[in-house]
Design a protein around this motif. Structure first.
Motif, PDB file in Angstrom:
ATOM      1  N   LEU A 182      75.061  23.866  84.155  1.00 49.03           N
ATOM      2  CA  LEU A 182      75.343  23.312  85.300  1.00 49.03           C
ATOM      3  C   LEU A 182      76.959  23.977  85.504  1.00 49.03           C
ATOM      4  N   ASP A 183      76.937  24.227  86.904  1.00 50.95           N
ATOM      5  CA  ASP A 183      78.340  24.902  87.243  1.00 50.95           C
ATOM      6  C   ASP A 183      79.280  23.625  87.548  1.00 50.95           C
ATOM      7  N   GLY A 184      80.357  24.189  88.082  1.00 48.86           N
ATOM      8  CA  GLY A 184      81.544  22.940  88.257  1.00 48.86           C
ATOM      9  C   GLY A 184      81.111  21.883  89.429  1.00 48.86           C
ATOM     10  N   GLU A 185      80.299  22.199  90.289  1.00 52.04           N
ATOM     11  CA  GLU A 185      79.687  21.404  91.307  1.00 52.04           C
ATOM     12  C   GLU A 185      78.424  20.629  90.820  1.00 52.04           C
ATOM     13  N   GLY A 186      78.180  20.867  89.694  1.00 53.53           N
ATOM     14  CA  GLY A 186      77.003  20.110  89.175  1.00 53.53           C
ATOM     15  C   GLY A 186      75.730  20.688  89.496  1.00 53.53           C
ATOM     16  N   ALA A 187      75.447  21.794  89.932  1.00 57.91           N
ATOM     17  CA  ALA A 187      74.260  22.523  90.446  1.00 57.91           C
ATOM     18  C   ALA A 187      73.623  23.121  88.990  1.00 57.91           C
ATOM     19  N   THR A 188      72.554  23.081  89.007  1.00 60.87           N
ATOM     20  CA  THR A 188      71.861  23.789  87.433  1.00 60.87           C
ATOM     21  C   THR A 188      71.512  25.329  87.775  1.00 60.87           C
ATOM     22  N   LEU A 189      71.903  26.170  87.105  1.00 57.88           N
ATOM     23  CA  LEU A 189      71.449  27.470  87.126  1.00 57.88           C
ATOM     24  C   LEU A 189      69.993  27.814  86.726  1.00 57.88           C
ATOM     25  N   SER A 190      69.076  28.214  87.418  1.00 53.77           N
ATOM     26  CA  SER A 190      67.735  28.299  87.218  1.00 53.77           C
ATOM     27  C   SER A 190      67.171  29.390  88.111  1.00 53.77           C
ATOM     28  N   SER A 219      62.781  29.230  83.927  1.00 52.61           N
ATOM     29  CA  SER A 219      63.343  28.045  84.500  1.00 52.61           C
ATOM     30  C   SER A 219      62.379  27.215  84.784  1.00 52.61           C
ATOM     31  N   GLY A 220      62.283  25.666  84.876  1.00 51.11           N
ATOM     32  CA  GLY A 220      61.323  25.012  85.236  1.00 51.11           C
ATOM     33  C   GLY A 220      61.963  23.446  85.270  1.00 51.11           C
ATOM     34  N   ARG A 221      61.160  22.490  85.314  1.00 56.88           N
ATOM     35  CA  ARG A 221      61.402  20.933  85.325  1.00 56.88           C
ATOM     36  C   ARG A 221      60.912  20.120  84.030  1.00 56.88           C
ATOM     37  N   ILE A 222      61.832  19.324  83.703  1.00 60.45           N
ATOM     38  CA  ILE A 222      61.398  18.216  82.689  1.00 60.45           C
ATOM     39  C   ILE A 222      61.648  16.853  82.979  1.00 60.45           C
ATOM     40  N   THR A 223      60.954  16.139  82.478  1.00 57.33           N
ATOM     41  CA  THR A 223      61.118  14.502  82.781  1.00 57.33           C
ATOM     42  C   THR A 223      61.967  13.847  81.341  1.00 57.33           C
ATOM     43  N   ILE A 224      63.100  13.368  81.739  1.00 59.92           N
ATOM     44  CA  ILE A 224      63.935  12.894  80.872  1.00 59.92           C
ATOM     45  C   ILE A 224      64.023  11.100  81.309  1.00 59.92           C
ATOM     46  N   ASN A 225      63.970  10.296  80.438  1.00 64.54           N
ATOM     47  CA  ASN A 225      63.931   8.865  80.732  1.00 64.54           C
ATOM     48  C   ASN A 225      63.689   8.643  82.297  1.00 64.54           C
ATOM     49  N   GLY A 226      62.372   9.224  82.680  1.00 63.97           N
ATOM     50  CA  GLY A 226      61.555   8.814  83.790  1.00 63.97           C
ATOM     51  C   GLY A 226      62.315   9.752  84.996  1.00 63.97           C
ATOM     52  N   LYS A 227      63.347  10.335  84.582  1.00 60.84           N
ATOM     53  CA  LYS A 227      63.901  11.271  85.903  1.00 60.84           C
ATOM     54  C   LYS A 227      63.688  12.726  85.645  1.00 60.84           C
ATOM     55  N   GLU A 228      63.292  13.458  86.670  1.00 55.57           N
ATOM     56  CA  GLU A 228      62.940  14.827  86.551  1.00 55.57           C
ATOM     57  C   GLU A 228      64.010  15.323  86.879  1.00 55.57           C
ATOM     58  N   LEU A 229      64.363  16.622  85.865  1.00 53.39           N
ATOM     59  CA  LEU A 229      65.578  17.387  85.907  1.00 53.39           C
ATOM     60  C   LEU A 229      65.263  18.822  85.956  1.00 53.39           C
ATOM     61  N   THR A 230      65.800  19.780  86.253  1.00 49.82           N
ATOM     62  CA  THR A 230      65.556  21.222  86.385  1.00 49.82           C
ATOM     63  C   THR A 230      66.354  21.690  85.049  1.00 49.82           C
ATOM     64  N   TYR A 231      65.663  22.426  84.311  1.00 49.22           N
ATOM     65  CA  TYR A 231      66.105  23.165  83.226  1.00 49.22           C
ATOM     66  C   TYR A 231      66.361  24.603  83.538  1.00 49.22           C
ATOM     67  N   THR A 232      67.316  25.190  82.661  1.00 50.54           N
ATOM     68  CA  THR A 232      67.622  26.704  82.877  1.00 50.54           C
ATOM     69  C   THR A 232      66.902  27.810  82.014  1.00 50.54           C
ATOM     70  N   ALA A 233      66.677  27.336  80.952  1.00 52.78           N
ATOM     71  CA  ALA A 233      66.021  28.082  79.735  1.00 52.78           C
ATOM     72  C   ALA A 233      65.526  27.244  78.698  1.00 52.78           C
ATOM     73  N   LYS A 234      64.332  27.849  78.018  1.00 50.48           N
ATOM     74  CA  LYS A 234      63.984  26.899  76.865  1.00 50.48           C
ATOM     75  C   LYS A 234      63.603  27.914  76.036  1.00 50.48           C
ATOM     76  N   GLN A 235      63.511  27.129  74.563  1.00 49.68           N
ATOM     77  CA  GLN A 235      63.230  27.882  73.297  1.00 49.68           C
ATOM     78  C   GLN A 235      62.142  27.258  72.366  1.00 49.68           C
ATOM     79  N   THR A 236      61.125  27.707  72.015  1.00 46.78           N
ATOM     80  CA  THR A 236      60.201  26.986  71.098  1.00 46.78           C
ATOM     81  C   THR A 236      60.402  27.654  69.642  1.00 46.78           C
TER      82      THR A 236
END
Length: 314
Positions: free
Chosen positions: A238-246, A252-269
Motif C-alpha cells: 500500500l502506498d502512502g495514501e492507502g491505495a493497494t499496488l495491483s 494481482s487479485g482479491r481475497i476475503t479476510i474476516n468477511g471483507k474483500e481486499l485487493t492483494y498485490t502478489a501471491k506465492q504458493t
C-alpha cells in the motif's frame, strides 16, 4: 672371541623382557581404546533409548487427548496432524544410525508445550458439556410437570435452544483459537529493490526510478501444530495514501479476510516445512516509477494476517 653361554642367556633374557614390556604397553593401549569406545556406544544407546521412550510417552498422551476431546465434541484436526508428525519423527529416529539427540530433545519440548495447552481446552470443554447436561436435565424435569402447559414448554424449549446455540458458539470459538494457534507467523520481513539487470538492493530508502521489481522476503516461525502442506501467502503493498499496488495482468487479485474483500498485490504458493524456511514474493511493476513516500506491506495466509512491514521510496 666367542661369547660364553652365560652371556648369551643373559642377552636373550633382556630381549625377552623388553619384548614383554612392549607387548604389555600395546595391549594396555588397545584395551583402553576398546573400553572408551564401548562406553561411548553404551552412552549413545542409552540416549537413543530415552528419546524413544519420551516419544512413545508423548504418542500415548496424544492418543488419550484426541479421544477425550472427541468425546467432548471438540476439534482434533491439529492434534491428528501433530500425531502424524510425531510418527514421522519416531520412524526417523528408528532408521537413523547417527541421530542428533539435541534436535529430538527440542521437538520433545515443543510436543510437551502443545500437550499442556490442550489441558486448558479440555477443562473448558468439560465445563461446556456440564452446562449442556444440566440444561437437558432441567428440560426433562420441566417436561414432566408441564405437559399441559404448551406456552411454558415453548419457553423452556427456547431456553434450551439458546443454551445449545451458546455452547455451539463457544465450540466454534475454541476451534477458531486452535486455527489461530496453528496460523503461519512471518518474521524478519524486508523489502528489496530489483533493477532491470536483476541486481537486488536493500536500503532504508529505495530509488523509485530504478525499481523494476519489488521483492518481499521473510521467514516463517516454526510451529509444531501447523500442517505440513502447500500454503499460499498473499502480499498487499500500500502506498502512502492507502491505495493497494495491483495489476491483475501480472497476478494481482482479491481475497476475503474476516468477511471483507481486499485487493492483494502478489501471491506465492509453497510447501510449508516447519524449519524456519525463507519465502520470497516478487512483484514486477514494469514501466511505471514508484511515487516517493512511505509504503506499507501486509502478509495474509489462511484467513489471517501473519505479518507486516514497511519501506520508503525516494
Amino acid at each position: 672371541m666367542e661369547q660364553s653361554p652365560n652371556n648369551n642367556s643373559k642377552t636373550a633374557l633382556i630381549v625377552l623382557a623388553v619384548l614383554t614390556a612392549v607387548l604389555g604397553v600395546l595391549y594396555f593401549r588397545s584395551y583402553q581404546t576398546t573400553k572408551d569406545q564401548a562406553t561411548q556406544i553404551e552412552q549413545k544407546a542409552t540416549e537413543l533409548s530415552n528419546t524413544r521412550a519420551s516419544l512413545d510417552s508423548i504418542s500415548t498422551q496424544l492418543d488419550a487427548k484426541i479421544a477425550e476431546i472427541k468425546s467432548l465434541g471438540g476439534q482434533v484436526a491439529d492434534l491428528e496432524a501433530l500425531k502424524v508428525q510425531l510418527e514421522q519423527d519416531k520412524a526417523s529416529l528408528k532408521n537413523s544410525n547417527h541421530a542428533t539427540i539435541a534436535s529430538y530433545e527440542a521437538k520433545i519440548k515443543e510436543y510437551n508445550v502443545v500437550l499442556s495447552t490442550k489441558d486448558a481446552e479440555i477443562v473448558e470443554l468439560k465445563k461446556q458439556n456440564g452446562i449442556l447436561t444440566e440444561s437437558n436435565q432441567t428440560l426433562t424435569t420441566q417436561n414432566t410437570t408441564l405437559n399441559t402447559e404448551n406456552s411454558g414448554l415453548k419457553n423452556q424449549n427456547q431456553t434450551l435452544n439458546d443454551t445449545l446455540s451458546s455452547v455451539s458458539q463457544r465450540n466454534k470459538e475454541l476451534a477458531r483459537k486452535v486455527s489461530i494457534a496453528a496460523a503461519l507467523k512471518a518474521q524478519n520481513l524486508k523489502v528489496l529493490a530489483v533493477n532491470a539487470k536483476g541486481k537486488e538492493t536493500e536500503r532504508s530508502r529505495l530509488n523509485g526510478k530504478k525499481i523494476e521489481k519489488l521483492k518481499v522476503v521473510f521467514s516463517l516461525a516454526t510451529n509444531p501444530i501447523t500442517k505440513l502442506e502447500n500454503k499460499t501467502v498473499y502480499v498487499r503493498v500500500l502506498d502512502g495514501e492507502g491505495a493497494t499496488l495491483s495489476d491483475e495482468a501480472i497476478g494481482s487479485g482479491r481475497i476475503t479476510i474476516n468477511g471483507k474483500e481486499l485487493t492483494y498485490t502478489a501471491k506465492q504458493t509453497f510447501e510449508y516445512t516447519n524449519d524456519s524456511q525463507t519465502v520470497a514474493v516478487t512483484y514486477p511493476r514494469g514501466g511505471v516509477a514508484y511515487k516517493p513516500g512511505k509504503y506499507s506491506v501486509e502478509l495474509y495466509a489462511e484467513g489471517f494476517q501473519i505479518g507486516t512491514g514497511a519501506f520508503e521510496v525516494k
